[in-house]
Write a protein that holds these residues in place. Structure first.
Motif, short mmCIF file in Angstrom:
data_model
loop_
_atom_site.label_atom_id
_atom_site.label_comp_id
_atom_site.label_asym_id
_atom_site.label_seq_id
_atom_site.Cartn_x
_atom_site.Cartn_y
_atom_site.Cartn_z
N ASN A 1 28.35 42.10 52.14
CA ASN A 1 28.69 42.10 53.57
C ASN A 1 30.01 42.81 53.82
O ASN A 1 30.16 43.53 54.82
CB ASN A 1 28.76 40.66 54.09
CG ASN A 1 27.39 40.01 54.14
OD1 ASN A 1 26.39 40.64 54.49
ND2 ASN A 1 27.33 38.73 53.78
N LEU B 1 30.41 39.68 61.77
CA LEU B 1 30.32 38.24 61.53
C LEU B 1 30.16 37.91 60.05
O LEU B 1 30.83 37.01 59.52
CB LEU B 1 29.16 37.65 62.33
CG LEU B 1 29.33 37.59 63.85
CD1 LEU B 1 28.02 37.13 64.51
CD2 LEU B 1 30.48 36.66 64.23
N LEU B 2 29.28 38.65 59.37
CA LEU B 2 29.03 38.35 57.96
C LEU B 2 30.22 38.73 57.08
O LEU B 2 30.50 38.06 56.08
CB LEU B 2 27.76 39.06 57.48
CG LEU B 2 26.45 38.54 58.09
CD1 LEU B 2 25.26 39.33 57.58
CD2 LEU B 2 26.27 37.05 57.77
N ARG C 1 33.19 38.36 57.89
CA ARG C 1 34.18 37.30 58.08
C ARG C 1 33.75 35.99 57.42
O ARG C 1 34.58 35.25 56.89
CB ARG C 1 34.39 37.07 59.58
CG ARG C 1 35.00 38.25 60.31
CD ARG C 1 35.06 38.04 61.81
NE ARG C 1 36.08 37.08 62.20
CZ ARG C 1 37.37 37.36 62.36
NH1 ARG C 1 37.80 38.59 62.17
NH2 ARG C 1 38.23 36.42 62.72
N SER C 2 32.45 35.69 57.47
CA SER C 2 31.99 34.39 56.98
C SER C 2 31.61 34.38 55.50
O SER C 2 31.82 33.39 54.81
CB SER C 2 30.78 33.94 57.82
OG SER C 2 29.68 34.82 57.63
N SER C 3 31.05 35.47 55.00
CA SER C 3 30.60 35.52 53.60
C SER C 3 30.73 36.93 53.07
O SER C 3 29.72 37.60 52.80
CB SER C 3 29.15 35.03 53.49
OG SER C 3 28.33 35.70 54.45
#
Length: 421
Positions: free
Chosen positions: A269, A251-252, A254-256
């Motif tokens: 990340n 998730l991280l 992908r997001s940041s």
């Protein structure tokens, strides 16, 4: 309920009383199934659809067998008949969808998926999720402690019987089908074929070993140490082998991707994702340089990128992991590798076998298990880009499912073998 759902529900309802609709299929595996059951249908691509069946098989919170079918349709709810069928068992931190139809995962992956590929070539593709994939992050896991290999084998038998029953109704084909699996799903495939083998015409193992070669005593020692630690955890009441690390990393990334990791502050990340995927042997040395995805390495041995599978595909794989996983199953699998499990030997297996390895995964070390079966029809293929001197950079375990070139290097030979078995 659809006409397909009605037909299957009718069979399941009558199976405990009479096996007459299916004279060559044992009905006892279906005797505990409660009907009716939940059925969903969703579009994959073109005329290919994904069906999901949830069968209640007990009273505990997660006593369900979740069965999948990916198939071409003639019309809504009417599968296109085919004489070829396979059931695929998923690996760790995954379920059938995230391993084999990842475009339907959450988050969705750009990977096209092995299951739709096989279906497009005339192979009816089934799967079954192990029960630890069912609870949500805050779901009831009070029955997680019972989710070991024995339960998984029983659920596999139910799923195979269900698939054959369904194919008898929709394809007029009551014949046995191929059982295959990826990673620990392949270890379960070996275990099922050695212990029972009903409903199975052949087996396919995608990148795993079951028996460890005498030359790899260090790998056996590692498995024995893991099994002991897992049994100790179970004795202390720990039943959940959480997948939070993979979920967080995915998730991280992908997001940041460029922010500092809250888990490993010395990495970004993105760096955590690349390290987990490309240097997996740091945490799981199943082979000396075992990795999930082929890494691009700099002069210091750090991972700068991924060679075969895109970061989008790998991060989606990680992020879509089920939150829970069974500690008991992990201990059972490690006991098999350790050689301390009482399970039947591979010599019991006499059906045709296909082994598909990844050079940077279990690779050549999976070949020893293929010599332990009694089958006279054994086919092996290890996908590699380089010679043994560059195995640390070579095709990885997960690249068999997510690499850009997986359809050509891995899926096409697998499909050809399936069409002949």
């Amino acid at each position: 309920m659809s006409r397909l759902g009605f037909a299957i529900a009718a069979f399941v309802a009558c199976a405990p009383v009479s096996a007459s609709p299916l004279p060559h299929i044992e009905a006892e595996q279906l005797a505990s199934v409660s009907a009716p059951f939940a059925v969903t249908r969703e579009h994959v691509t073109d005329d290919i659809y994904h069906y999901q069946f949830d069968l209640r098989v007990g009273s505990t919170p997660n006593a369900r067998v979740r069965i999948h079918r990916v198939v071409r349709e003639l019309s809504p709810w009417q599968p296109r008949p085919t004489p070829h069928a396979v059931m695929l068992l998923h690996g760790d931190f995954a379920n059938f969808v995230t391993n084999f139809v990842p475009s339907l995962g959450a988050p969705a992956s750009s990977a096209p998926g092995l299951a739709p590929y096989l279906v497009s070539r005339g192979i009816d593709t089934w799967g079954v999720d192990r029960r630890w994939t069912l609870p949500t992050a805050d779901g009831d896991i009070s029955d997680l402690g019972g989710m070991g290999v024995d339960q998984a084998l029983e659920d596999t038998a139910v799923a195979l019987a269900f698939a054959r029953a369904t194919r008898t109704l929709t394809d007029r084909d009551p014949g046995r089908i191929v059982l295959g699996g990826f990673s620990h799903g392949a270890q379960l495939t070996y275990a099922y074929a050695a212990a029972d083998g009903r409903h199975v015409s052949a087996i396919a193992a995608l990148d795993i070993y079951y028996d460890i070669s005498p030359e790899d005593a260090d790998l056996r020692d590692f498995a024995c140490a893991n099994a002991a630690a897992e049994r100790d955890a179970l004795a202390q009441g720990v039943t959940d082998s959480s997948n939070s690390l993979f979920i967080t990393a995915g998730l991280l990334a992908r997001s940041s991707p460029d922010e500092r990791s809250p888990v490993f502050p010395s990495y970004t990340n993105r760096g955590v994702l690349l390290t987990l995927a490309g240097l997996t042997y740091w945490l799981a040395p199943y082979t000396p340089v075992y990795h999930l995805s082929a890494p691009l390495l700099d002069a210091h041995g750090d991972v700068t990128g991924l060679r075969e599978s895109s970061e989008n595909r790998v991060s989606a794989w990680f992020a879509s992991a089920p939150p829970h996983q069974s500690m008991r199953e992990a201990a059972d699998f490690d006991d098999i590798w350790c050689g301390t499990s009482p399970r039947p030997a591979l010599a019991n297996i006499r059906v045709p076998l296909f082994y598909l390895g990844a050079a940077g995964g279990f690779g050549d070390r999976g070949l020893y298990s293929t010599t332990r079966v009694s089958s006279t029809d054994v086919t092996t293929l290890v996908v590699h880009r380089f010679g043994p001197e560059r195995v640390a950079e070579d095709f990885g375990h997960g690249d068999l499912l997510y690499a850009e070139d997986a359809p050509v290097l891995a899926w096409e030979p697998f499909a050809k073998w399936l069409l002949h078995h």
